[in-house]
Design an enzyme around this catalytic site. Structure first.
Site, PDB file in Angstrom:
ATOM      1  N   SER A  27       0.801  -1.223   0.000  1.00 55.92           N
ATOM      2  CA  SER A  27       0.000   0.000   0.000  1.00 55.92           C
ATOM      3  C   SER A  27       0.831   1.269   0.000  1.00 55.92           C
ATOM      4  O   SER A  27       0.345   2.321  -0.445  1.00 55.92           O
ATOM      5  CB  SER A  27      -0.943   0.005   1.213  1.00 55.92           C
ATOM      6  OG  SER A  27      -0.227  -0.158   2.417  1.00 55.92           O
ATOM      7  N   HIS A 252      -0.630   6.323   6.319  1.00 53.74           N
ATOM      8  CA  HIS A 252      -0.045   6.118   4.990  1.00 53.74           C
ATOM      9  C   HIS A 252       0.331   7.462   4.368  1.00 53.74           C
ATOM     10  O   HIS A 252      -0.183   8.498   4.772  1.00 53.74           O
ATOM     11  CB  HIS A 252      -1.036   5.392   4.070  1.00 53.74           C
ATOM     12  CG  HIS A 252      -1.064   3.913   4.254  1.00 53.74           C
ATOM     13  ND1 HIS A 252      -1.598   3.329   5.371  1.00 53.74           N
ATOM     14  CD2 HIS A 252      -0.608   2.901   3.466  1.00 53.74           C
ATOM     15  CE1 HIS A 252      -1.487   2.002   5.264  1.00 53.74           C
ATOM     16  NE2 HIS A 252      -0.878   1.729   4.126  1.00 53.74           N
TER      17      HIS A 252
END
Length: 277
Positions: A27, A252
């Site tokens: 990711s 993230h």
């Protein structure tokens, strides 16, 4: 490809060759929730670092990065997504790989740390949990992941023997100075910030070591992202909190974080001599 200036960037600038570029990874490479999402299954953005690098290098990109991927998904399907290695070929010129974080279980680790915070918000309950018994279980897990990273590099080399391989590290998540920012959106105990920082550094150190041992390049995305960790205010942080203020998955990189990772890869393409073994 043999030396500085002979990588994909310069090869493409002449207009005579558009190098074949395959992006592998998890990711941090696919960029979930970063606009625009072009693959719902893998949560992949068209502004992730592979897309930016491909535009810079004028490369033909096959981006098979997928959120949640581990080293196992290099050679096995991930849901409906085929094994990532299926994108490789003998004519591939460049391969970037972002992998290892899910093998270490960093998302689960962070969930555990967040859950433990209430028990000692000014202490280091996460560090105490993972070092109970005298051994650091996270350090052990990082070292157990090393052979998996080595197999990935060897697997890429076997399928794409002429490719330049770049193993891409993880950007700076936590404050480099160890000073935390405990809150509802950053639910880690004050004393656990330096511990978690050090565990990420151990992961990146292992990745760099395995890259060196097996003839790949290593891209340091940690150093150029220092000062843009999840404790920084909106507009300065490139890693989002558990309550993202800009489009990105929790914990993230946001779009600016992906741009910083791309810049680090582009720097490596220009400045570092390829190594083959």
């Amino acid at each position: 490809m043999a030396g500085p200036g002979a990588g994909p960037a310069s090869a493409s600038s002449s207009g005579t060759h558009h190098p074949g570029y395959v992006a592998l990874g998890d990711s941090y490479a696919s960029a979930p929730a970063v606009p625009d999402q072009v693959d719902a299954n893998c949560k992949r953005s068209d502004r992730n670092y592979p897309s930016l690098v491909a535009a810079y290098a004028r490369a033909r990109l096959r981006d098979v990065t997928c959120s949640g991927a581990t080293t196992a998904e290099m050679t096995a399907p991930q849901g409906t997504a085929p094994a990532q290695f299926s994108a490789l070929g003998r004519r591939t010129d460049l391969v970037t790989v972002s992998i290892g974080g899910n093998d270490v279980g960093f998302t689960t680790v962070l969930g555990t740390c967040a859950r433990l915070t209430a028990s000692d918000p000014t202490g280091a309950p996460c560090r105490a949990f993972f070092t109970d018994g005298g051994r650091d279980r996270l350090t052990d897990t990082v070292e157990r992941t090393a052979p998996k990273i080595a197999r990935v590099i060897r697997g890429v080399r076997q399928r794409s023997p002429h490719a330049r391989i770049l193993l891409v590290g993880y950007p700076d998540l936590f404050p480099e100075n160890g000073v935390g920012c405990t809150s509802g959106s950053v639910p880690f105990a004050a004393g656990d910030f330096p511990y978690l920082r050090d565990k990420e550094k151990e992961l990146n150190t292992m990745l760099a070591r395995e890259a060196y041992r097996h003839g790949a390049g290593y891209v340091d995305t940690y150093t150029p992202t220092i000062g843009h960790d999840l404790c920084r205010p909106t507009g300065q942080r490139w890693i989002e909190t558990l309550s993202p203020a800009t489009p990105a998955a929790p914990l993230h990189p946001n779009a600016e974080g992906e741009q910083a990772m791309a810049a680090a890869v582009e720097h490596a393409l220009v400045c570092h001599r390829p190594r083959h073994r």
